[in-house]
Each structure stands twice: as structure tokens, then as C-alpha cells.
Design a protein around this motif. Structure first.
Motif, PDB file in Angstrom:
ATOM      1  N   PHE A   1     -28.284 -33.135 -56.590  1.00 17.91           N
ATOM      2  CA  PHE A   1     -28.108 -34.327 -55.763  1.00 17.91           C
ATOM      3  C   PHE A   1     -28.086 -34.031 -54.270  1.00 17.91           C
ATOM      4  O   PHE A   1     -27.882 -34.935 -53.466  1.00 17.91           O
ATOM      5  N   ASN A   2     -28.282 -32.768 -53.921  1.00 16.17           N
ATOM      6  CA  ASN A   2     -28.157 -32.369 -52.525  1.00 16.17           C
ATOM      7  C   ASN A   2     -29.242 -31.372 -52.143  1.00 16.17           C
ATOM      8  O   ASN A   2     -29.809 -30.694 -52.994  1.00 16.17           O
ATOM      9  N   ASP A   3     -29.485 -31.274 -50.857  1.00 18.07           N
ATOM     10  CA  ASP A   3     -30.266 -30.190 -50.296  1.00 18.07           C
ATOM     11  C   ASP A   3     -29.267 -29.175 -49.757  1.00 18.07           C
ATOM     12  O   ASP A   3     -28.147 -29.549 -49.363  1.00 18.07           O
ATOM     13  N   ILE A   4     -29.662 -27.923 -49.730  1.00 19.14           N
ATOM     14  CA  ILE A   4     -28.775 -26.880 -49.219  1.00 19.14           C
ATOM     15  C   ILE A   4     -29.503 -26.113 -48.123  1.00 19.14           C
ATOM     16  O   ILE A   4     -30.606 -25.605 -48.345  1.00 19.14           O
ATOM     17  N   THR A   5     -28.894 -26.067 -46.952  1.00 21.62           N
ATOM     18  CA  THR A   5     -29.401 -25.260 -45.847  1.00 21.62           C
ATOM     19  C   THR A   5     -28.610 -23.962 -45.831  1.00 21.62           C
ATOM     20  O   THR A   5     -27.383 -23.979 -45.844  1.00 21.62           O
ATOM     21  N   ILE A   6     -29.317 -22.843 -45.811  1.00 20.73           N
ATOM     22  CA  ILE A   6     -28.686 -21.519 -45.847  1.00 20.73           C
ATOM     23  C   ILE A   6     -28.831 -20.905 -44.457  1.00 20.73           C
ATOM     24  O   ILE A   6     -29.949 -20.712 -43.972  1.00 20.73           O
ATOM     25  N   MET A   7     -27.699 -20.623 -43.839  1.00 19.32           N
ATOM     26  CA  MET A   7     -27.711 -20.058 -42.491  1.00 19.32           C
ATOM     27  C   MET A   7     -26.914 -18.757 -42.452  1.00 19.32           C
ATOM     28  O   MET A   7     -25.743 -18.733 -42.860  1.00 19.32           O
ATOM     29  N   PRO A   8     -27.526 -17.670 -41.962  1.00 23.06           N
ATOM     30  CA  PRO A   8     -26.760 -16.437 -41.787  1.00 23.06           C
ATOM     31  C   PRO A   8     -25.725 -16.646 -40.686  1.00 23.06           C
ATOM     32  O   PRO A   8     -25.982 -17.363 -39.712  1.00 23.06           O
ATOM     33  N   ILE A   9     -24.588 -16.028 -40.859  1.00 25.42           N
ATOM     34  CA  ILE A   9     -23.537 -16.107 -39.839  1.00 25.42           C
ATOM     35  C   ILE A   9     -23.710 -14.909 -38.915  1.00 25.42           C
ATOM     36  O   ILE A   9     -23.757 -13.752 -39.363  1.00 25.42           O
ATOM     37  N   LEU A  10     -23.824 -15.182 -37.650  1.00 32.07           N
ATOM     38  CA  LEU A  10     -23.987 -14.134 -36.649  1.00 32.07           C
ATOM     39  C   LEU A  10     -22.660 -13.437 -36.420  1.00 32.07           C
ATOM     40  O   LEU A  10     -21.637 -14.087 -36.183  1.00 32.07           O
ATOM     41  N   GLU A  11     -22.674 -12.115 -36.544  1.00 34.07           N
ATOM     42  CA  GLU A  11     -21.456 -11.342 -36.301  1.00 34.07           C
ATOM     43  C   GLU A  11     -21.188 -11.295 -34.815  1.00 34.07           C
ATOM     44  O   GLU A  11     -22.049 -10.875 -34.034  1.00 34.07           O
ATOM     45  N   MET A  12     -20.011 -11.719 -34.417  1.00 35.58           N
ATOM     46  CA  MET A  12     -19.622 -11.674 -33.003  1.00 35.58           C
ATOM     47  C   MET A  12     -18.743 -10.446 -32.797  1.00 35.58           C
ATOM     48  O   MET A  12     -17.680 -10.334 -33.384  1.00 35.58           O
ATOM     49  N   LYS A  13     -19.234  -9.544 -31.984  1.00 38.77           N
ATOM     50  CA  LYS A  13     -18.458  -8.300 -31.721  1.00 38.77           C
ATOM     51  C   LYS A  13     -18.074  -8.221 -30.277  1.00 38.77           C
ATOM     52  O   LYS A  13     -18.705  -8.675 -29.409  1.00 38.77           O
TER      53      LYS A  13
END
Length: 109
Positions: free
Chosen positions: A97-109
């Protein structure tokens, strides 16, 4: 790598029976990937909220809270790469019933 999956409605409201089946299928999917260490967290969103547009524009109503624009929840995954995150996501029962957007999480250092 960590990924956020943004779950967005296709605009089709599941029936009560559909929701029951969806939840019965989601539990085992979540359990499977929790045990492998891929599923970190996830939750549905309430059907209200606010849209901020610029510093002084707050919208409390609008099409972003209904139909195909409704963000219904999120899933936080860990996977070796985007391809693996896609593979895991393709098995997610929420896709009915949904679309899924997959986004990598940017590592903040």
C-alpha cells in the motif's frame, strides 16, 4: 551503512482486513531483519503534522497529510550497501500500500 526508508502512501487506503494481514506479515519481516541486525527501528506516523516552508511559513493542513502525499512512517536499516538495503526493502509487506524511498544516512564526523 545506515539507511532511512521513508514510507509514503500510494493513495489507496487499506481495509481493516488488509491492515490485519499487513500487520501479520510485517511482524515476521521485522523480526527476521532484527535478528540479522539489519532492522534497527521503525514506526508509523500519526496523520497530523506541520509543513514548514521557510522561516515564517507553517502549514498545519494540506495535501501533504493525505492521499499519495501522506508520509506514513519510517524504517531505520543497517546494510552493507544500497543494493542490500533494496533487497531487504523489496520484501517489506508495507509495499502493498506504500512506496518506499531508501536514503543512505550521511555519517557526520
Amino acid at each position: 551503512m545506515e539507511f532511512i526508508l521513508i514510507v509514503k502512501s500510494k493513495g489507496v487506503e487499506p481495509t481493516r482486513q488488509d491492515m490485519q494481514v499487513l500487520l501479520q506479515n510485517y511482524g515476521p519481516w521485522m523480526q527476521k531483519y532484527s535478528e540479522t541486525g539489519n532492522y534497527l527501528a521503525g514506526s508509523p506516523f500519526q496523520k497530523d503534522g506541520a509543513l514548514l516552508k521557510g522561516e515564517n511559513k507553517v502549514h498545519m493542513e494540506g495535501d501533504f497529510l493525505e492521499g499519495v502525499n501522506l508520509l506514513t512512517g519510517y524504517i531505520h536499516l543497517e546494510a552493507e550497501n544500497l543494493e542490500r538495503a533494496i533487497k531487504i526493502s523489496k520484501e517489506c509487506p508495507l509495499l502493498d500500500f506504500n512506496d518506499i524511498t531508501i536514503m543512505p544516512i550521511l555519517e557526520m564526523k
